[in-house]
Design an enzyme around this catalytic site. Structure first.
Site, PDB file in Angstrom:
ATOM      1  N   ARG A  16      -1.455   2.266  13.161  1.00  9.23           N
ATOM      2  CA  ARG A  16      -2.376   2.300  12.021  1.00  9.23           C
ATOM      3  C   ARG A  16      -3.304   1.084  12.034  1.00  9.23           C
ATOM      4  NH1 ARG A  16      -0.621   2.540   5.652  1.00  9.23           N
ATOM      5  NH2 ARG A  16      -2.689   2.344   4.755  1.00  9.23           N
ATOM      6  N   ASN A  62      -0.337  12.695   7.369  1.00  7.38           N
ATOM      7  CA  ASN A  62      -1.788  12.625   7.476  1.00  7.38           C
ATOM      8  C   ASN A  62      -2.247  12.751   8.921  1.00  7.38           C
ATOM      9  OD1 ASN A  62      -2.869  12.303   4.855  1.00  7.38           O
ATOM     10  ND2 ASN A  62      -1.995  10.233   4.745  1.00  7.38           N
ATOM     11  N   CYS A 119      -0.877  16.150  -1.120  1.00 10.51           N
ATOM     12  CA  CYS A 119      -1.416  14.790  -1.227  1.00 10.51           C
ATOM     13  C   CYS A 119      -1.266  14.361  -2.675  1.00 10.51           C
ATOM     14  CB  CYS A 119      -2.886  14.813  -0.830  1.00 10.51           C
ATOM     15  SG  CYS A 119      -3.751  13.256  -1.087  1.00 10.51           S
ATOM     16  N   HIS A 156      -8.607  14.298   1.165  1.00 10.65           N
ATOM     17  CA  HIS A 156      -9.268  12.994   1.245  1.00 10.65           C
ATOM     18  C   HIS A 156     -10.791  13.117   1.305  1.00 10.65           C
ATOM     19  CE1 HIS A 156      -5.386  10.627   2.513  1.00 10.65           C
ATOM     20  NE2 HIS A 156      -5.228  11.403   1.456  1.00 10.65           N
ATOM     21  N   TYR A 160     -11.462   8.065  -1.562  1.00  6.66           N
ATOM     22  CA  TYR A 160     -11.752   8.278  -0.134  1.00  6.66           C
ATOM     23  C   TYR A 160     -13.232   8.568   0.121  1.00  6.66           C
ATOM     24  CZ  TYR A 160      -6.887   8.015   1.140  1.00  6.66           C
ATOM     25  OH  TYR A 160      -5.620   7.557   1.369  1.00  6.66           O
TER      26      TYR A 160
HETATM   27  C1  G6P Z   1      -2.694   7.781  -0.770  1.00  9.43           C
HETATM   28  C2  G6P Z   1      -2.985   8.975   0.075  1.00  9.43           C
HETATM   29  C3  G6P Z   1      -1.935   9.125   1.132  1.00  9.43           C
HETATM   30  C4  G6P Z   1      -1.864   7.865   1.955  1.00  9.43           C
HETATM   31  C5  G6P Z   1      -1.596   6.679   1.049  1.00  9.43           C
HETATM   32  C6  G6P Z   1      -1.693   5.379   1.806  1.00  9.43           C
HETATM   33  O1  G6P Z   1      -1.542   8.040  -1.475  1.00  9.43           O
HETATM   34  O2  G6P Z   1      -3.063  10.152  -0.655  1.00  9.43           O
HETATM   35  O3  G6P Z   1      -2.253  10.233   1.941  1.00  9.43           O
HETATM   36  O4  G6P Z   1      -0.848   7.964   2.923  1.00  9.43           O
HETATM   37  O5  G6P Z   1      -2.518   6.628   0.002  1.00  9.43           O
HETATM   38  O6  G6P Z   1      -0.991   4.404   1.120  1.00  9.43           O
HETATM   39  P1  G6P Z   1      -0.583   3.028   1.829  1.00  9.43           P
HETATM   40  O7  G6P Z   1       0.243   2.310   0.846  1.00  9.43           O
HETATM   41  O8  G6P Z   1       0.150   3.397   3.098  1.00  9.43           O
HETATM   42  O9  G6P Z   1      -1.886   2.338   2.123  1.00  9.43           O
HETATM   43 MN    MN Z   2      -3.183  11.826   0.716  1.00  4.61          MN
END
Ligand code: G6P
Ligand code: MN
Ligand code: MN
Length: 418
Positions: A90, A145, A165, A195, A242
């Site tokens: 990531r 995702n 989501c 998103h 997003y």
């Molecule tokens: C939101 C999105 C998810 C994503 C997450 C990331 O909830 O809907 O799809 O995975 O944010 O969160 P993070 O804490 O990993 O940045």
């Molecule tokens: Mn999401």
């Protein structure tokens, strides 16, 4: 009921356990399987999960395993929440696109594409095991995702899958708070691709309350999605955060260049969480979990599974086949809209036509998503290049070429064809 979580060693899992415990009347789980290749994490996460179930008086048995076949065998529901390459990959997704003047993000733009390429083949492999070993009518719930692309991969391969989501339930709860009503009474007109969504309506018990809410809370809503009030007013709706990667791309890029990645922040949160999970006195969801973007995703999961199993017929926002709802997209595209949920599955409600600017962006990104899935399934540099070129945040040939080389170099170990 047997519920299996692939990626069950995720530090997010206690979020699910919390939801399963609080909402156990809705969802009687007899066996909960946490499946993960990382045995150390699995041990810590299943340990705290068992303590949480015990504290809540949940009678369900939690089984930790690294064996996917055993995990999915005779399962009623399989939840996918895996992350190929972990936070390290990531971090790559969030940085290498910078070399080409593009934002780095785990689900949007070139980084999100890289995630799709790493993830789709693995998800399809696991889904085949579900087809072979789970109950005949088992559901696959995908949180992995990029949810739109992954869900379409599953549906195209004939699996019984629904994508989920937490963005919509986040808005639903915020709106409910602003209107001072129980969130269950709020229904959203939420539309787009995962998103890439806008909320353009909200009703309480069927009565439209959107303009009232919009006028009274515009500043607050705008600051939450980090977009200018003027933009929300111009659109007449609330874009999800997003959309900031599109409407404020260069601003986001500048911010990203001067700060640590979200992956690094999450690594620190995960470190603190794992320390808590290792502590035998911890038997509740640690507050650090609230710092994750997926806070409360468990409630979306519980609600969805409960309605699939008890035929409730209520309305929830899910990722499902377009089938004409957005007439400018192919029927087999996956969109994110409200749908009724019953024992036969999810059924999208009618969708009001989109204005040209929103329709144009959705169509553009959908074109990219289709090419992205083609590249994820069949591999090859040209398919990668073509998908990148098609992405509205890329668009230029020289940039797409450079991004293609970077993407392949960064992800070679995760791409069978590279
Ligand atoms: C939101 C999105 C998810 C994503 C997450 C990331 O909830 O809907 O799809 O995975 O944010 O969160 P993070 O804490 O990993 O940045
Ligand atoms: Mn999401
Ligand atoms: Mn365009």
């Amino acid at each position: 009921m047997k519920l299996t979580v692939i990626g069950g060693g995720s530090t997010y899992t206690p979020e699910l356990i919390d939801g399963f415990s609080r909402l156990r009347e809705l969802l009687p789980i007899e066996e909960l399987w946490l499946v993960d290749p990382d045995e150390h994490r699995l041990e810590l996460v299943s340990g705290v999960s068992r303590r949480m179930f015990a504290r809540a008086g949940h009678p369900g048995k939690i089984v930790a395993s690294s064996d996917v076949v055993a995990g999915v065998s005779d399962a009623d529901v399989v939840l996918l929440q895996l992350r190929i390459g972990g936070q390290a990959a990531r971090k790559g997704d969030e940085t290498w696109p910078h070399a080409c003047g593009c934002i780095g993000q785990e689900t949007t733009g070139p980084g999100g594409f890289a995630k799709a390429l790493r993830t789709v083949p693995v998800v399809l492999e696991y889904a085949e095991l579900v087809r072979r070993h789970a109950k005949k009518d088992a559901w696959i719930i995908d949180f992995t995702n990029p949810v739109g692309i992954v869900t379409r991969a599953l549906l195209s391969a004939g699996h019984r899958a629904i994508g989920l989501c937490n963005v919509a339930i986040g808005f639903q709860r915020r709106f409910a708070g602003m209107l001072d009503v129980d969130w269950k009474r709020v229904q959203l007109d939420h539309v787009g691709l995962n998103h890439l969504t806008w909320v353009r309506g909200a009703s309480v018990d069927g009565k439209d309350r959107f303009s009232e809410l919009f006028e009274a809370h515009l500043a607050e809503l705008a600051s939450e999605v980090e977009l200018p009030e003027g933009l929300l007013r111009l659109l007449g709706n609330v874009p999800s955060y997003y959309l900031r990667y599109y409407y404020a791309h260069d601003e986001v890029l500048r911010e990203q260049l001067g700060s640590p990645t979200r992956a690094e922040e999450v690594m620190a949160i995960e470190h603190a969480l794992l320390e808590k999970y290792a502590d035998p006195s911890v038997d509740t969801k640690p507050e650090e979990l609230e710092k994750r973007g997926g806070a409360y995703y468990s409630e979306a999961a519980v609600d969805l599974i409960a309605s699939l199993r008890s035929n409730r017929g209520d309305v929830q926002v899910v990722n499902l086949l377009n089938n004409g709802r957005l007439p400018f997209l192919p029927d087999d595209h996956v969109i994110e809209v409200p749908a009724t949920v019953d024992a036969t599955g999810v059924h999208a409600l009618p969708v009001d036509p989109l204005p040209d600017d929103m329709a144009g962006l959705v169509e553009h990104v959908a074109g990219y998503e289709r090419l992205a899935l083609d590249a994820a399934v069949h591999g090859g540099r040209d398919r990668v290049l073509r998908a990148l070129l098609a992405h509205p945040l890329v668009g230029q040939y020289d940039r797409a070429e450079k991004l293609t080389d970077l993407l392949i170099a960064e992800n070679a170990q995760h791409l069978a064809w590279a």
